[in-house]
Scaffold this motif. Structure first.
Motif, PDB file in Angstrom:
ATOM      1  N   ALA A  47       0.836  -1.200   0.000  1.00  0.00           N
ATOM      2  CA  ALA A  47       0.000   0.000   0.000  1.00  0.00           C
ATOM      3  C   ALA A  47       0.871   1.249   0.000  1.00  0.00           C
ATOM      4  CB  ALA A  47      -0.930  -0.012   1.204  1.00  0.00           C
ATOM      5  N   ALA A  48       1.926   1.225   0.820  1.00  0.00           N
ATOM      6  CA  ALA A  48       2.807   2.387   0.904  1.00  0.00           C
ATOM      7  C   ALA A  48       3.500   2.624  -0.433  1.00  0.00           C
ATOM      8  CB  ALA A  48       3.846   2.173   2.005  1.00  0.00           C
ATOM      9  N   ILE A  49       3.992   1.546  -1.044  1.00  0.00           N
ATOM     10  CA  ILE A  49       4.685   1.698  -2.324  1.00  0.00           C
ATOM     11  C   ILE A  49       3.722   2.274  -3.361  1.00  0.00           C
ATOM     12  CG2 ILE A  49       5.859   0.469  -4.186  1.00  0.00           C
ATOM     13  CD1 ILE A  49       6.819  -1.532  -2.068  1.00  0.00           C
ATOM     14  N   GLY A  50       2.502   1.756  -3.374  1.00  0.00           N
ATOM     15  CA  GLY A  50       1.506   2.273  -4.315  1.00  0.00           C
ATOM     16  C   GLY A  50       1.263   3.754  -4.108  1.00  0.00           C
ATOM     17  N   GLY A  51       1.086   4.148  -2.857  1.00  0.00           N
ATOM     18  CA  GLY A  51       0.823   5.546  -2.552  1.00  0.00           C
ATOM     19  C   GLY A  51       1.981   6.438  -2.960  1.00  0.00           C
ATOM     20  N   THR A 110      11.385  -2.047   3.165  1.00  0.00           N
ATOM     21  CA  THR A 110      10.554  -1.077   2.448  1.00  0.00           C
ATOM     22  C   THR A 110      10.603   0.286   3.125  1.00  0.00           C
ATOM     23  OG1 THR A 110       9.087  -2.916   1.967  1.00  0.00           O
ATOM     24  CG2 THR A 110       8.261  -0.719   1.488  1.00  0.00           C
ATOM     25  N   VAL A 111      10.452   0.282   4.449  1.00  0.00           N
ATOM     26  CA  VAL A 111      10.463   1.547   5.194  1.00  0.00           C
ATOM     27  C   VAL A 111      11.770   2.282   4.941  1.00  0.00           C
ATOM     28  CG1 VAL A 111      10.571   2.533   7.502  1.00  0.00           C
ATOM     29  CG2 VAL A 111       8.884   0.790   6.996  1.00  0.00           C
ATOM     30  N   ALA A 112      12.889   1.538   5.043  1.00  0.00           N
ATOM     31  CA  ALA A 112      14.197   2.168   4.863  1.00  0.00           C
ATOM     32  C   ALA A 112      14.345   2.703   3.441  1.00  0.00           C
ATOM     33  CB  ALA A 112      15.303   1.168   5.177  1.00  0.00           C
ATOM     34  N   SER A 113      13.871   1.935   2.461  1.00  0.00           N
ATOM     35  CA  SER A 113      14.017   2.381   1.072  1.00  0.00           C
ATOM     36  C   SER A 113      13.155   3.607   0.798  1.00  0.00           C
ATOM     37  CB  SER A 113      13.603   1.257   0.111  1.00  0.00           C
ATOM     38  OG  SER A 113      14.250   0.074   0.448  1.00  0.00           O
ATOM     39  N   LEU A 218       0.997   9.530   3.727  1.00  0.00           N
ATOM     40  CA  LEU A 218       2.147   8.689   3.406  1.00  0.00           C
ATOM     41  C   LEU A 218       3.399   9.151   4.133  1.00  0.00           C
ATOM     42  CD1 LEU A 218       1.508   8.462  -0.383  1.00  0.00           C
ATOM     43  CD2 LEU A 218       1.482   6.542   1.188  1.00  0.00           C
ATOM     44  N   GLU A 219       4.021   8.240   4.838  1.00  0.00           N
ATOM     45  CA  GLU A 219       5.305   8.501   5.469  1.00  0.00           C
ATOM     46  C   GLU A 219       6.053   7.167   5.469  1.00  0.00           C
ATOM     47  OE1 GLU A 219       4.959   8.979   9.748  1.00  0.00           O
ATOM     48  OE2 GLU A 219       2.819   8.719   9.519  1.00  0.00           O
ATOM     49  N   PRO A 220       7.366   7.195   5.665  1.00  0.00           N
ATOM     50  CA  PRO A 220       8.097   5.926   5.555  1.00  0.00           C
ATOM     51  C   PRO A 220       7.578   4.836   6.494  1.00  0.00           C
ATOM     52  CG  PRO A 220       9.625   7.746   5.527  1.00  0.00           C
ATOM     53  CD  PRO A 220       8.281   8.330   5.797  1.00  0.00           C
TER      54      PRO A 220
END
Lengths: 292, 331
Positions: A47-51, A110-113, A218-220
């Protein structure tokens, strides 16, 4: 009386739209968990990557928002195909602990990237101006954005319902959720089915992440911040049950919104307490175990 | 989950080996080698203790929880509040912190531990979140985001004063750690410990042979919560401060990471992993914290995909290579 009607309208619109976003993000996990019983704590990462992808496309490439949503959804679906074939495939037969660890690891990466690429702060909204207008509905100004989210959610529910009930893919999916080995024996390629379902679920999560910006900024740390609410829906829905996932998402959205509206200080608790009580009430003859 | 050689032989497990003695000389050596960073070393010991408490339920009873920080935090807050209320005798205050956590576990355990898998993780995660939010909102009691600071304690045994150099805090923590380690070690080797491992492997079969599965799980959960509460209480005493982070979900997840770093399935897993995690993290403290997160994430993925059992697994493999014994394949 007016106050009551306007409050209820507020809760209905905001709760349902919030519920729709939760539904979009969690339905993929409900399906994949139903199929493979894999505990995927990295689902929020899709979801985060999509956003992020959607906002990046709008801000850097000046793409139309609606087009960006579609591109982001499809890209994440393709990405998830690769991740499923490459990594997830290895853990279906491993222990719960291994599944938890691997998926937490993926979420960390993912968070780090995301932080590396987009910085540690909340990214600015790229929602188009047309959505920030308001319309009056039952004595209350309602953001167009909320109505848009509800419309997207409803469209997805209808589409999924049609896929589930009217296509061979859906029939195979239902069969495989009920009994994977029997479905395999009947000639359904469960492994391929699962890859497709995984891609579908991740794509929908990306859609949720992209259109849900107004509610879930959206945030890491996004994949962890909203992990609890996603897992609540999954745990309450039962394995692979789309209809209850939709109902529960909306119920969670409405209860959470109502709780925060009426009890601003302690509202955040209500949903947790509700979930804990519900899960504990299910110990004997739990619907969570019914099919396993 | 790998099974070590002593699995079927409780007596083998109960003998102190050379490696173990060497291991316990490390914290004493650290005291003389790093006299200026004792408060950091104390933090290392506390996290090792916390990871060990999680290891007791996860490695030996198979309880996968994502909310263990609830006990750590409760112990910390209880001890801190006792101090602010004027009760400043350190040993009993620590004990009471652990006891409060144990009572919580005893109350929620009988319901919680009937769940397994995802529902269990969900409920523990949600309970952890509720505790965090509660501490956040009850500002009059917990200080909210500011936390509780300036905690004072009487000298240990009335002799050893708490100093800014942290010698007392260090040995005080080390003593608690060692005592609780001995408790855990003998617990794991006892018939009760073996019953727990039976439940981990197959709860249904244990039920069939007449073992009180939920009862056993509640007991070990309570003991683990007690140890976690003590770890929290020690952190309150050593730093003189308690903040909201003692209840955070991050802490629960970090404990899991520590345990995996050390190795699951061995009581040393938590101790080694907890210490190593904190030391490595400190070495990487100049980095952006997100880069550290990337390293940990990649580590977790590699560990699971390669099926390695943390540092302990690697050491075991090396020692069996050196001694020429081939490690028996798991039965």
């Amino acid at each position: 009386m007016d106050y009551l009607v306007s409050s209820l309208t507020f809760i209905a619109i905001y709760g349902v739209s919030y519920g729709m976003v939760i539904f979009l993000i969690s339905i993929g996990l409900v399906i994949t968990m139903g199929l493979m019983r894999v505990i995927n704590l990295a689902h929020g990462a899709f979801a985060a990557i999509g956003g992020y992808l959607c906002t990046a496309l709008v801000s850097s490439y000046k793409l139309n928002f609606y087009l960006a949503v579609v591109v982001a959804t499809l890209s994440v679906a393709v990405l998830s195909l690769i991740v499923e074939r490459g990594i997830y495939r290895q853990i279906y037969r491993k222990s719960e602990l291994d599944q938890v660890l691997l998926t937490i690891g993926l979420a960390f990466i993912t968070v780090a990237s995301l932080n590396f690429l987009f910085g540690p702060n909340v990214v600015p909204s790229q929602l188009p101006a047309t959505l920030s207008g308001t319309v009056e509905l039952l004595g209350r100004d309602v953001q167009m954005y909320r109505l848009f989210v509800v419309a997207v959610g409803l469209a997805v529910v209808v589409a999924l319902w049609a896929i589930f009930n009217w296509t061979m893919f859906g029939a195979g999916l239902r069969a495989a959720v009920d009994n994977p080995s029997m479905a395999q024996a009947a000639g359904i390629d469960v492994s391929r089915l699962f890859t497709l379902a995984f891609a579908l679920g991740s794509g929908l999560a990306a859609l949720g992440g992209a259109v849900g910006y107004g509610m879930l900024p959206l945030e890491p740390l996004y994949p962890f911040k909203y992990l609890i609410i996603i897992m609540i829906v999954v745990a309450l829905s039962g394995f692979g049950n789309m209809r209850s996932a939709a109902a529960i998402s909306i119920a969670v959205g409405v209860v959470d919104t109502a709780g925060r509206y009426f009890f601003p200080t302690y509202g955040a608790f209500i949903i947790y307490v509700f979930v804990i009580l519900y899960l504990l009430a299910q110990i004997e003859g739990s619907p969570l175990r019914r099919k396993s | 989950m790998s099974v070590d050689r002593a699995f079927y032989n409780a007596a083998e497990r109960n003998r102190f080996g050379l490696l173990e003695i060497l291991f316990w000389l490390c914290p004493i050596a650290a005291f003389f080698l790093f006299p200026t960073s004792l408060s950091f070393a104390t933090h290392v010991l506390i996290m090792a203790l916390f990871a060990m408490s999680l290891g007791l339920i996860l490695s030996f009873a198979g309880i996968v929880t994502l909310g263990h920080a609830a006990f750590f935090g409760l112990g910390a807050y209880v001890t801190a509040l006792l101090s602010l209320a004027g009760y400043q005798e350190p040993i009993t205050a620590t004990f009471l912190g652990g006891a409060a956590a144990a009572v919580l576990a005893l109350v929620i355990g009988p319901l919680l531990l009937r769940l397994t898998g995802l529902p269990l993780m969900m409920v523990t995660l949600a309970l952890g979140a509720v505790m965090f939010e509660a501490a956040n909102k009850l500002g009059w009691l917990t200080g909210g985001e500011n936390g509780l600071g300036d905690l004072r304690y009487q000298p240990v045994f009335g002799i050893f004063r708490w100093s800014i150099y942290g010698q007392t805090a260090y040995f005080y923590t080390l003593a608690w750690l060692f005592v609780l380690f001995l408790l855990t070690r003998s617990l794991v080797a006892s018939p009760f410990g073996l019953a727990l491992q039976g439940i981990r492997e197959n709860p249904l079969r244990m039920n069939l042979i007449g073992a009180p599965v939920t009862g056993h799980l509640v007991r070990v959960y309570t003991i683990s919560a007690f140890i976690a509460g003590i770890a929290g209480a020690l952190s309150a005493q050593a730093t003189g401060f308690v903040g909201l982070d003692v209840l955070s979900v991050d802490l629960s997840i970090n404990a899991l990471v520590m345990l995996v770093l050390g190795g699951v399935g061995n009581i040393y897993g938590g101790l080694v992993g907890g210490a190593l995690y904190i030391v490595l993290r400190n070495l990487a403290s100049d980095w952006n914290p997100y880069h550290w997160m990337f390293v940990i994430g990649a580590f977790l993925v590699v560990v699971v995909l390669l099926g390695q059992n943390g540092v302990i697994g690697i050491v075991e493999r090396l020692t069996s290579l050196i001694s020429g014994q081939r490690k028996e394949t798991s039965p």
